[in-house]
Design an enzyme around this catalytic site. Structure first.
Site, mmCIF file in Angstrom:
data_model
loop_
_atom_site.group_PDB
_atom_site.id
_atom_site.type_symbol
_atom_site.label_atom_id
_atom_site.label_comp_id
_atom_site.label_asym_id
_atom_site.label_seq_id
_atom_site.Cartn_x
_atom_site.Cartn_y
_atom_site.Cartn_z
ATOM 1 N N SER A 34 -10.063 6.763 4.726
ATOM 2 C CA SER A 34 -9.135 6.153 5.684
ATOM 3 C C SER A 34 -9.207 6.755 7.081
ATOM 4 C CB SER A 34 -7.703 6.268 5.155
ATOM 5 O OG SER A 34 -7.413 7.610 4.826
ATOM 6 N N ASP A 337 1.182 8.777 10.577
ATOM 7 C CA ASP A 337 2.012 8.255 9.486
ATOM 8 C C ASP A 337 2.233 9.286 8.380
ATOM 9 O OD1 ASP A 337 -0.454 8.407 8.339
ATOM 10 O OD2 ASP A 337 -0.694 6.276 7.942
ATOM 11 N N HIS A 340 -2.414 10.328 8.241
ATOM 12 C CA HIS A 340 -3.485 10.066 9.210
ATOM 13 C C HIS A 340 -3.044 10.483 10.599
ATOM 14 C CE1 HIS A 340 -3.650 7.155 5.852
ATOM 15 N NE2 HIS A 340 -4.876 7.651 5.782
#
Ligand SMILES: *[C@@H]1O[C@H](CO)[C@@H](O)[C@H](O)[C@H]1NC(C)=O
Ligand SMILES: *[C@@H]1O[C@H](CO)[C@@H](O)[C@H](O)[C@H]1NC(C)=O
Ligand SMILES: *[C@@H]1O[C@H](CO)[C@@H](O)[C@H](O)[C@H]1NC(C)=O
Ligand SMILES: *[C@@H]1O[C@H](CO)[C@@H](O)[C@H](O)[C@H]1NC(C)=O
Ligand SMILES: *[C@@H]1O[C@H](CO)[C@@H](O)[C@H](O)[C@H]1NC(C)=O
Length: 369
Positions: A34, A337, A340
Site C-alpha cells: 500500500s 491514516d 500510511h
C-alpha cells in the site's frame, strides 16, 4: 578564479545529478504494497476484504478525489515518475493497453511471504487476497512480452527503473496485530528478505539493470500499531520518541538483513545497479525534528485522519468511515491514516531517494546508460 568557480559548479551539478541534460529513465515498474499502490487494491477488493481508500478524504490534497492511493495525495513512486517526466504509474490490474512507460503491480496488503502462510498460522481470520510478492512477479512475467515487443530483454529494460518494495510491513504488521511477541515476528525476517532478494534476482536475470530495494519504515511509530498494541496490553517498551521498541528492533533487523542481501546481489551481478533505499531514517528524522518539517510537535505520533484516541486511530472508526474527519493540514502530520504517510512525508522520502542522502546510490546518480 573564474575557471575554478566553473569547475566547482560542474562538480556540484554532477554530484547532485541536476544537470539539465541528465538522461531520464523511460519506463518504471514497481512491485510493492500500500505504500506504492496506485489503485490495484480498489480493483481487487471483495466483500470479505473491503477497501477504505476509495472514499474521501483520500486524495484530498493532490487529486481532489480518491485515486486508489493510500494517502491524501501522491506517494513516493509518483514523485519519482514526475522527476523523470513519466506519467504517474497506472495500476496493472486496470489492463492498460499502453504499457510502454511501465505499470504498477503494487497492491495494498501485499506480503513478501505467500498469503497462505498467514492463514495457516492463524494470523488472520479471513482469506487474504492473492497478491503477494511472487504473484506480482508472475503478473510482471505475463506482461513482459507486450513491453518487450521487438527488443530482447536486456535492451528493452536498459532505460527502465524497477522497484521491488517496500515489502515486509504487512508480513510483520499481521503478526504484531495478532499480538505476537518479538521473537516470533523476528523469526519471519530471513524469509521476508530472501523473497525480496529472490525477486530482484529474477528481474536481473530477466534483463533488469536498475533495481531499487527499499527497506521498511519504523512501523513501531505507526499510530495504528501503537493503538493496537496498547489495546492488546502488548506495548511494554517505548523509545524516546514514544515508538514501540520491540517493533522497531525487528524493522531495523529487516533493514540490516536487506542491506546484506543487497551486498550479495551486487557481488553476483556486477553489471546491475542495485540501489538501496532507506525508508527508516527519513521518518525518524522528521519525528525527531518536527519543527523543521512543519509538523506539530505534539502530533508526531497522531494520524491526520482517524477516529480519536491518543494516536487518533481507532479500529472501528478509521479514515473514510462516516464521522471520521481528516485534519485541516495533512502536511503538518507524518501519518495520514495511522498506517500510511501523508503526501508531504512521501515527498520527503522521494527527494531523499532521488538525490540522497537516503539512497545508495542516489537514484539520479545511478543513471549511466
Ligand atoms: C528529464 O525529465 C525532466 C522532467 O520532465 C525534464 O525536465 C528533462 O528535460 C528530461 N531530460 C531529458 C534529457 O529528456
Ligand atoms: C482485466 O482483464 C482480466 C482478464 O481478461 C479480467 O478478468 C478483468 O476483469 C479485467 N479488469 C479490469 C479492471 O478491467
Ligand atoms: C495466485 O495467483 C497466482 C499467479 O497469478 C496463481 O498462479 C495462483 O494459482 C493463485 N493462487 C490462488 C490460491 O488463487
Ligand atoms: C538499449 O536498447 C535499445 C533498444 O531497445 C538500443 O537501441 C540501445 O543501443 C541500447 N542501449 C544500450 C546502452 O545498451
Ligand atoms: C472507537 O470508535 C467507536 C465507534 O465510533 C467508539 O464507540 C469508541 O469509543 C472509540 N474508542 C476509542 C478508544 O476512542
Amino acid at each position: 578564479m573564474e575557471l575554478t568557480l566553473v569547475f566547482s559548479l560542474l562538480v556540484l551539478f554532477c554530484l547532485h545529478g541536476v544537470s539539465a541534460d541528465r538522461p531520464n529513465f523511460t519506463s518504471l515498474f514497481a512491485l510493492g504494497d500500500s505504500n506504492t499502490d496506485t489503485g490495484n487494491l480498489v480493483i481487487m477488493a471483495t466483500p470479505d476484504v473491503p477497501v477504505f481508500n476509495n472514499k474521501p478524504p483520500y486524495g484530498m490534497t493532490f487529486f481532489g478525489h480518491p485515486s486508489g492511493r493510500f494517502s491524501d495525495g501522491r506517494v513516493t513512486i509518483d514523485f519519482i515518475a514526475e522527476k523523470f517526466g513519466l506519467p504517474l504509474l497506472r495500476p496493472s490490474l486496470q489492463n492498460n493497453s499502453d504499457v510502454s512507460k511501465g505499470v504498477n503491480f503494487a497492491v495494498g496488503g501485499a506480503t513478501s511471504i505467500n498469503a497462505d502462510f498467514f492463514e495457516r498460522n492463524k494470523l488472520v481470520n479471513f482469506k487474504l487476497l492473492n497478491n503477494s510478492l511472487n504473484v506480482q512477479l508472475d503478473w510482471f512475467e505475463k506482461l513482459k512480452p507486450s513491453f518487450c515487443k521487438t527488443a530482447g530483454p536486456s535492451e528493452c529494460f536498459n532505460k527502465t527503473l524497477f522497484f521491488v518494495g517496500e515489502f515486509g510491513v504487512n508480513d510483520y504488521n499481521l503478526a504484531w496485530g495478532a499480538g505476537k511477541a518479538e521473537s516470533e515476528v523476528r523469526s519471519y525476517v530471513p524469509q521476508v528478505v530472501q523473497n525480496i532478494a529472490n525477486a530482484a534476482e529474477v528481474l536481473i536475470k530477466g534483463g533488469a539493470t536498475y533495481v531499487v530495494l527499499p527497506g521498511i519504515p519504523p512501523i513501531g511509530c505507526s499510530p495504528s500499531l501503537l493503538a493496537t498494541r496498547v489495546r492488546l496490553n502488548k506495548a511494554t517498551e517505548f523509545d524516546q520518541i514514544g515508538c514501540l521498541s520491540d517493533v522497531n528492533r525487528v524493522a531495523k533487523y529487516h533493514n540490516t538483513e536487506l542491506r546484506d542481501a543487497i551486498g550479495g546481489l551486487r557481488g553476483k551481478y556486477a553489471h546491475a545497479k542495485v540501489i538501496k533505499a532507506d525508508f527508516y531514517d527519513p521518518i525518524i528524522e522528521i519525528l525527531q525534528n518536527p519543527g523543521r518539517f512543519g509538523v506539530a510537535g505534539g502530533d508526531v505520533l497522531r494520524a491526520c485522519c482517524g477516529g480519536g484516541g491518543k494516536y487518533n486511530w481507532n479500529v472501528t472508526a478509521v479514515c473514510s468511515m462516516p464521522g471520521v474527519a481528516a485534519c485541516k493540514d495533512p502536511s503538518a502530520f507524518v501519518s495520514w491514516d495511522g498506517t500510511h504517510f501523508t503526501e508531504a512525508t512521501y515527498r520527503y522520502i522521494a527527494k531523499g531517494w532521488l538525490s540522497g542522502p537516503y539512497s545508495d546510490p542516489p537514484i539520479l546518480n545511478a543513471l549511466n546508460y
